[in-house]
Design a protein around this motif. Structure first.
Motif, PDB file in Angstrom:
ATOM      1  N   LYS A 186       1.867  -6.403  -6.371  1.00 63.76           N
ATOM      2  CA  LYS A 186       1.093  -5.167  -6.144  1.00 63.76           C
ATOM      3  C   LYS A 186      -0.406  -5.392  -6.317  1.00 63.76           C
ATOM      4  CE  LYS A 186       3.371  -2.212  -8.792  1.00 63.76           C
ATOM      5  NZ  LYS A 186       3.821  -0.940  -9.419  1.00 63.76           N
ATOM      6  N   GLU A 217       3.715   5.857  -5.560  1.00 62.87           N
ATOM      7  CA  GLU A 217       3.614   5.900  -7.023  1.00 62.87           C
ATOM      8  C   GLU A 217       2.525   6.878  -7.464  1.00 62.87           C
ATOM      9  OE1 GLU A 217       5.161   1.665  -8.780  1.00 62.87           O
ATOM     10  OE2 GLU A 217       3.120   1.714  -7.992  1.00 62.87           O
ATOM     11  N   THR A 218       1.402   6.863  -6.752  1.00 65.68           N
ATOM     12  CA  THR A 218       0.308   7.780  -7.075  1.00 65.68           C
ATOM     13  C   THR A 218       0.740   9.230  -6.866  1.00 65.68           C
ATOM     14  OG1 THR A 218      -1.377   6.149  -6.472  1.00 65.68           O
ATOM     15  CG2 THR A 218      -2.049   8.461  -6.488  1.00 65.68           C
ATOM     16  N   ARG A 219       1.390   9.495  -5.754  1.00 63.37           N
ATOM     17  CA  ARG A 219       1.844  10.865  -5.441  1.00 63.37           C
ATOM     18  C   ARG A 219       2.934  11.336  -6.403  1.00 63.37           C
ATOM     19  NH1 ARG A 219       3.562  10.626   0.596  1.00 63.37           N
ATOM     20  NH2 ARG A 219       3.744  12.906   0.367  1.00 63.37           N
ATOM     21  N   GLU A 256       2.361  15.457  -6.888  1.00 63.04           N
ATOM     22  CA  GLU A 256       2.328  15.952  -5.506  1.00 63.04           C
ATOM     23  C   GLU A 256       3.725  16.028  -4.892  1.00 63.04           C
ATOM     24  OE1 GLU A 256       0.938  14.558  -1.060  1.00 63.04           O
ATOM     25  OE2 GLU A 256      -0.059  13.648  -2.806  1.00 63.04           O
ATOM     26  N   LYS A 266       2.197   1.788  -3.496  1.00 66.72           N
ATOM     27  CA  LYS A 266       1.164   2.320  -4.393  1.00 66.72           C
ATOM     28  C   LYS A 266       0.897   3.799  -4.109  1.00 66.72           C
ATOM     29  CE  LYS A 266      -1.515  -1.853  -5.437  1.00 66.72           C
ATOM     30  NZ  LYS A 266      -2.846  -2.487  -5.325  1.00 66.72           N
ATOM     31  N   ASP A 267       0.875   4.150  -2.829  1.00 63.98           N
ATOM     32  CA  ASP A 267       0.641   5.557  -2.458  1.00 63.98           C
ATOM     33  C   ASP A 267       1.764   6.452  -2.998  1.00 63.98           C
ATOM     34  OD1 ASP A 267      -1.662   4.888  -1.144  1.00 63.98           O
ATOM     35  OD2 ASP A 267      -0.775   4.895   0.872  1.00 63.98           O
ATOM     36  N   LYS A 306       0.840  -1.205   0.000  1.00 66.00           N
ATOM     37  CA  LYS A 306       0.000   0.000   0.000  1.00 66.00           C
ATOM     38  C   LYS A 306       0.873   1.252   0.000  1.00 66.00           C
ATOM     39  CE  LYS A 306      -3.790   2.245   2.486  1.00 66.00           C
ATOM     40  NZ  LYS A 306      -3.147   3.569   2.532  1.00 66.00           N
ATOM     41  N   ALA A 329       3.156  10.222  -9.575  1.00 64.40           N
ATOM     42  CA  ALA A 329       2.514  10.370 -10.886  1.00 64.40           C
ATOM     43  C   ALA A 329       1.681  11.644 -10.981  1.00 64.40           C
ATOM     44  CB  ALA A 329       1.643   9.147 -11.186  1.00 64.40           C
ATOM     45  N   ASN A 330       0.997  12.009  -9.893  1.00 64.28           N
ATOM     46  CA  ASN A 330       0.134  13.197  -9.973  1.00 64.28           C
ATOM     47  C   ASN A 330       0.863  14.506  -9.662  1.00 64.28           C
ATOM     48  OD1 ASN A 330       0.319  13.394  -7.151  1.00 64.28           O
ATOM     49  ND2 ASN A 330      -1.666  12.397  -6.788  1.00 64.28           N
TER      50      ASN A 330
END
Length: 247
Positions: free
Chosen positions: A155, A120-122, A127, A117-118, A114, A124-125
């Motif tokens: 994942k 990677e999301t941050r 942040e 993934k968090d 988790k 990619a966007n």
């Protein structure tokens, strides 16, 4: 390549029948041994075909039921094949190192996944780039890369898988042990030097030859694809029935 039509000639050409030296055999493999040749055990390919047919039918059922098959193979000959095969059918895999508790302590392992993934999301966007310096962002990227090295293959593992497919039960003894503890069925290539008694669906075959591993993984891939196709058809049929009932 139908799952119920395993080609013995292909197995022979791939060297699936070559076991280990007779001095290294495991007595519980006796039912699967055909003969000895130059101090090496020869595996009975008729038994291999029979075992493959049973195992592939089971894997088709697992995939058809929408459950995941976790591929495990970390030794040099197997790791790339395992990763490629699992990726082709969108299944989780372990090709680098089995981490203790991957099945029996999923809460801890899952928290690391988790976190990955968090991040990677941050990343990619944007942040992380907007909040931190370039050096700090680089360090975050290095952490992402390191986590992907360890956890990238799992994942998308949704908790307890429906089955494990294992290449070399000696190398992957910890994975087999955890699966047994969790009552997860194990399909595995079992060579003449291994104990097949802990394996739900043992496939007696050479687990060292790249050609053999590739061939058996091709059969596994096809078995899962057939199950996935069946699931898609069943879902489509159910959706049609639901549509008619709502009209």
């Amino acid at each position: 390549m139908a799952t119920n039509n395993i080609d013995m000639k292909e197995l022979l050409e791939a060297g699936a029948h070559f076991g280990h030296k007779t001095s290294r055999w495991h007595p519980k493999m006796a039912p699967y041994i055909h003969s000895k040749r130059d101090g090496v055990h020869i595996i009975d390919l008729a038994k291999t075909v029979e075992a493959m047919e049973t195992a592939m039918t089971f894997l088709t059922q697992v995939a058809g039921g929408g459950r995941q098959v976790l591929f495990v193979g970390t030794k040099r000959q197997a790791k790339d094949i395992i990763k490629d095969t699992a990726t082709a059918v969108k299944q989780p895999y372990v090709s680098v190192r089995w981490l203790g508790g991957m099945l029996t302590n999923w809460n801890t392992i899952g928290s690391r996944v988790k976190h990955l993934k968090d991040l990677e999301t941050r990343m990619a966007n944007g942040e992380l780039a907007s909040r931190y310096s370039k050096l700090e962002v680089q360090r975050y990227q290095e952490e992402i890369d390191e986590l992907n090295h360890l956890y990238g293959g799992i994942k998308e593992l949704n908790g307890k898988p429906g089955a494990l497919f294992v290449v070399d039960v000696i190398t992957e003894a910890n994975a087999v042990r955890e699966a047994n503890r969790m009552n997860i069925p194990v399909v595995a290539i079992v060579d003449s030097n291994a104990d097949p008694s802990r394996i739900t669906y043992p496939i007696p075959a050479n687990d060292d030859a790249i050609k053999t591993i590739k061939l058996l993984c091709d059969y596994v891939r096809k078995a899962i694809e057939i199950g996935q196709e069946q699931k898609s058809k069943n879902t489509a049929s159910k959706d049609k029935v639901d549509d008619k009932e709502t009209k």
